[in-house]
Design a protein around this motif. Structure first.
Motif, PDB file in Angstrom:
ATOM      1  N   ASP A   7     -81.450 -43.803 -56.607  1.00  0.00           N
ATOM      2  CA  ASP A   7     -80.817 -43.464 -55.333  1.00  0.00           C
ATOM      3  C   ASP A   7     -79.906 -42.247 -55.349  1.00  0.00           C
ATOM      4  N   GLY A  58     -81.106 -39.420 -55.349  1.00  0.00           N
ATOM      5  CA  GLY A  58     -81.806 -38.469 -54.491  1.00  0.00           C
ATOM      6  C   GLY A  58     -82.816 -37.598 -55.225  1.00  0.00           C
ATOM      7  N   LYS A  59     -83.257 -38.069 -56.375  1.00  0.00           N
ATOM      8  CA  LYS A  59     -84.209 -37.302 -57.187  1.00  0.00           C
ATOM      9  C   LYS A  59     -85.510 -37.039 -56.440  1.00  0.00           C
ATOM     10  N   SER A  60     -86.090 -38.099 -55.897  1.00  0.00           N
ATOM     11  CA  SER A  60     -87.361 -37.931 -55.194  1.00  0.00           C
ATOM     12  C   SER A  60     -87.188 -37.045 -53.967  1.00  0.00           C
ATOM     13  N   THR A  61     -86.073 -37.219 -53.287  1.00  0.00           N
ATOM     14  CA  THR A  61     -85.818 -36.395 -52.103  1.00  0.00           C
ATOM     15  C   THR A  61     -85.682 -34.926 -52.496  1.00  0.00           C
ATOM     16  N   ASN A 107     -75.405 -33.683 -55.774  1.00  0.00           N
ATOM     17  CA  ASN A 107     -76.180 -33.943 -54.552  1.00  0.00           C
ATOM     18  C   ASN A 107     -75.371 -34.730 -53.519  1.00  0.00           C
ATOM     19  N   LYS A 108     -75.918 -34.784 -52.331  1.00  0.00           N
ATOM     20  CA  LYS A 108     -75.311 -35.491 -51.192  1.00  0.00           C
ATOM     21  C   LYS A 108     -73.972 -34.864 -50.799  1.00  0.00           C
ATOM     22  N   ASP A 147     -73.407 -33.306 -48.282  1.00  0.00           N
ATOM     23  CA  ASP A 147     -73.183 -33.564 -46.856  1.00  0.00           C
ATOM     24  C   ASP A 147     -72.332 -34.818 -46.643  1.00  0.00           C
ATOM     25  N   ALA A 197     -80.004 -32.594 -50.896  1.00  0.00           N
ATOM     26  CA  ALA A 197     -81.465 -32.670 -50.935  1.00  0.00           C
ATOM     27  C   ALA A 197     -81.997 -33.061 -49.569  1.00  0.00           C
TER      28      ALA A 197
END
Ligand SMILES: Nc1nc2c(ncn2[C@@H]2O[C@H](COP(=O)(O)OP(=O)(O)O)[C@@H](O)[C@H]2O)c(=O)[nH]1
Lengths: 415, 300
Positions: free
Chosen positions: A13, A15-18, A142-143, A145, A180
């Motif tokens: 979670d 956000g790797k895939s994203t 990441n994230k 935002d 991401a």
């Protein structure tokens, strides 16, 4: 245009895939019918936009569980580079998958959730990156935002990570704040973080120099196959086929054949009928020697200078990859380059708690355990240490009962 | 001389390395030859790996009987030129032996049947390794496949039991009855293959290039009108300028409208393509997990 192989590490979670999906999407690497399949699928983000993460987690079982459980390879290119991504799961139970994905990578992206900062998993991932000898690391926070794109949050994480990087001995580390989900600093520069003056992630991947210059290391040429046509017109033809792992070889160079120690020199470098003056690391060629020697698959041709000293005893780091624990009374197969020999683990020096990096005594290794061992082989190996030569310093262990690959070995000291 | 390999050189060197590992590690390998551009590329790479010696394996073609004529004549010319051994397994034989039953209905194809013929051929010749031209960029399930991919006695691929594959060390140890599928061009994309074909000047069957052909439209896709297709009055035959992006059973390989009649035009078309290569294969469309299911069942 060259190739960059990288892998991504992060906790579930983060956000790797994203992130990977975002990179593919923003570089127009997703084709219309694939997009259409995405839109048909019923996984959507809260705001109704397509969930980019679906692009990278493949198999059905995994779709059902909603997590990546193996290594999936993805490809894209820009006009500067071809990229090969090894997408690996981050959870501790999949350490072996991560080691697998990392073994072929020149660069690692370590993902950190801006809200959580450096966590236990970050320590583990960074340790593995160091263990596998990956020279270049990019820390993606990441994230952004979700933390108001705050510079303070980012800087605090960078400071914290620098201490970790020192501890696990990472050489080159870059830091990039991203979202991401929204796309900030992945492919397009962020308008929400004007305080960040560095490059976007894609830009960095396009420009970073990862040729740890394999050509500067001593020549190592494991013989894979001997070409002997034995036809009338090629009666005496005898060519050694293989891939030059490291270094450069030129016609006229003196070489040694290991483990036997015989000496000769290169009289011809052949590639598909053409003669080359020189071959460089990475090339698959056919070598011809001055002397008629008894050389077969499993032998290594090496530069005359700095030749490894063949040995049957090696101190190595071992990552255990099987659900059946390491059995120190069992004889395994060890595969090193084109050679397979029998091998026993004579001593377990310690195992490492990969979350805290503490060493402790152990008498066996279970799935995903990592530590230092001393091994003994039936035949001599002409190996280098992994630090000096990533190709000639690595090997795998195979369980003779199942034929499964059960261990990854990184040689540290040739005894 | 440059001290760094260009990406096509690196992909080529890796594929040659893998082919030589097959030669070194297995007793009875085979190269699965479909007549498509990927297996044609493999043959070219095998020449680079083993010349001036002979290939240490025969070529094996599983013939559905529903062929594009051009691919069979291409195949025979190729074999004559390289002077290597060809073994053909016929789906028709499997049908005659009652091992498989021909599909019925409008969308009948022999594609699913070839798995049985392939497994029988592997068993008959006791092949322990089969080299194939699959690539990881083709499809999501393939993205996870190893370069050395072990199959059990039933030809099945179990994604959960894949061996870890580290560095460039390929573990080819298997038990009796098992075999390994080997994919030397795993890391190539469709565009890489085309760029390589162009660079190496590799000849291809003519159906890859734009030509005029009688076609019908089925399930939104263009199919070559042929006696192997179960056509009825609803099928309207039109002459179209098309080419094929993959070469398979004629009854399930869709054509794309295209005027690309040379390699440059094809590369240009693919670079800006809106449809992935497998998108032109009807059998993959059935469900998102179609490929995964077929692989578990021993398909290439
Ligand atoms: N707000 C926000 N959410 C994100 C970001 N990146 C990923 N996510 C969300 O975090 C969740 C997990 O992401 P995913 O890519 O599946 O994580 P993985 O487990 O690391 O592959 C999903 O709901 C994503 O939409 C980001 O940059 N910002």
């Amino acid at each position: 245009m060259d190739i960059l192989k990288f892998f991504t590490a992060g906790s579930v979670d983060d956000g790797k895939s994203t992130l990977i999906g975002r990179m593919l999407y923003d570089t127009d690497s997703i084709l219309a019918d694939q997009l259409e399949a995405l839109e048909r699928s019923n996984r959507k983000n809260d705001d109704g936009t397509i969930d980019l993460a679906i692009l990278t987690d493949g198999l059905r079982a995994e779709r059902e569980q909603g997590i990546t459980i193996d290594v999936a390879y993805k490809y894209f290119h820009t006009d500067k580079r071809k990229f090969i991504i090894a997408d690996t799961p981050g959870h501790i139970q999949y350490t072996r998958n991560m080691v697998t994905g990392a073994s072929n990578a020149n660069l690692a992206i370590i993902l950190i959730d801006a809200r959580n900062g450096v966590v236990e998993q970050t320590v583990r991932h960074s340790y593995l990156v160091s263990l596998l000898g990956i020279e270049e690391v990019v820390v993606c926070v990441n994230k952004m935002d979700m933390v108001g794109y705050s510079e303070t949050v980012f800087s605090a994480i960078v400071e914290k990570y620098k201490a970790l990087a020192d501890k696990v001995k990472l050489k080159h580390v870059s830091y990039i704040p991203v979202s991401a989900l929204k796309g900030d600093n992945v492919v397009t520069p962020s308008e929400n973080m004007v305080w960040y003056s560095g490059t976007t992630l894609l830009n960095h991947l396009e420009l970073v120099d990862v040729q740890q210059d394999k050509t500067k290391v001593n020549a190592r040429f494991p013989v894979q196959w001997v070409i002997r046509p034995q036809t009338d017109d090629l009666h005496d033809y005898r060519g050694y086929a293989g891939r030059l792992q490291t270094g450069v070889v030129s016609v006229g160079d003196s070489i040694q054949v290991l483990p036997s120690g015989q000496q000769s020199s290169i009289v011809r470098i052949e590639f598909f009928g053409a003669d080359l003056q020189q071959a460089i690391a990475g090339q698959s060629v056919v070598l011809h020697l001055k002397d008629d020697l008894d050389i077969s698959r499993g032998d290594v041709l090496v530069a005359y200078e700095n030749a490894p000293i063949p040995s049957k005893e090696i101190e190595a780091d071992l990552c255990w990859m099987d659900s059946r624990a390491l059995d120190t009374s069992l004889t395994y197969f060890l595969q090193h380059n084109s050679k397979i020999t029998r091998c026993k683990i004579n001593e377990i020096m310690y195992s490492v708690d990969i979350n805290t990096l503490e060493k402790h005594a152990a008498d066996s290794f279970k799935l995903n355990d990592i530590g230092r061992i001393v091994l003994k082989t039936a035949d001599e190996l002409a190996a280098d240490s992994y630090d000096e030569n990533r190709s000639n310093g690595a090997a795998i262990l195979i369980d003779p009962r199942t034929n499964i690959t059960v261990g990854a070995l990184m040689f540290r000291t040739i005894l | 001389m440059s001290k760094q390999l260009d990406y096509l050189d690196e992909l080529e060197a890796e594929a040659i390395y893998i082919l030589r590992e097959v030669a070194g590690q297995f007793e009875r390998p085979a190269l699965l030859f479909s007549g498509g551009k990927d297996s044609i590329t493999l043959v070219h790479l095998a020449e680079k790996a083993f010349r001036p010696g002979r290939f240490p394996f025969p070529l094996v073609h599983i013939d559905t009987g529903h062929n594009f004529e051009e691919t069979i004549s291409y195949r025979d010319d190729l074999i004559a030129r390289i002077g290597e051994k060809l073994i053909v397994g016929y789906v028709q034989d499997s049908i005659d032996q009652g091992k498989v039953v021909e599909q019925k209905g409008k969308n009948a194809s022999r594609n699913a049947l070839q798995t049985v013929t392939l497994l029988d051929t592997i068993a008959k010749y006791e092949f322990d390794a089969c080299i194939g031209g699959a690539r990881r960029d083709e499809e999501k399930a393939r993205a996870k496949e190893r370069i050395f991919s072990v199959r059990d006695e039933f030809g099945q691929w179990d994604p959960k039991r894949q061996r870890p594959e580290l560095w460039d060390i390929y573990n080819g140890k298997i038990a009796k009855g098992e075999n390994v599928r080997v994919f030397p061009i795993s890391n190539w994309t469709e565009l890489d293959v085309w760029n390589y074909i162009k660079r190496e000047n590799i000849a291809l069957p003519s159906i890859y290039f734009a030509h005029e052909r009688d076609c019908i439209t089925r399930n939104g896709q263009l199919m070559a009108a042929s006696p192997f297709l179960n056509m009825d009055e609803e099928d309207i035959v039109t002459k179209s300028t098309v080419r094929f992006r993959t070469v398979g059973d004629i009854s399930c390989t869709a054509a794309v409208l295209s005027s690309a009649d040379n390699l440059d035009a094809i590369i240009e078309e693919i670079s800006s393509s809106k449809i992935s290569e497998r998108g032109a294969r009807i059998d993959d469309k059935v469900s998102e997990a179609a490929m995964e299911d077929r692989k578990k069942g021993g398909y290439f």
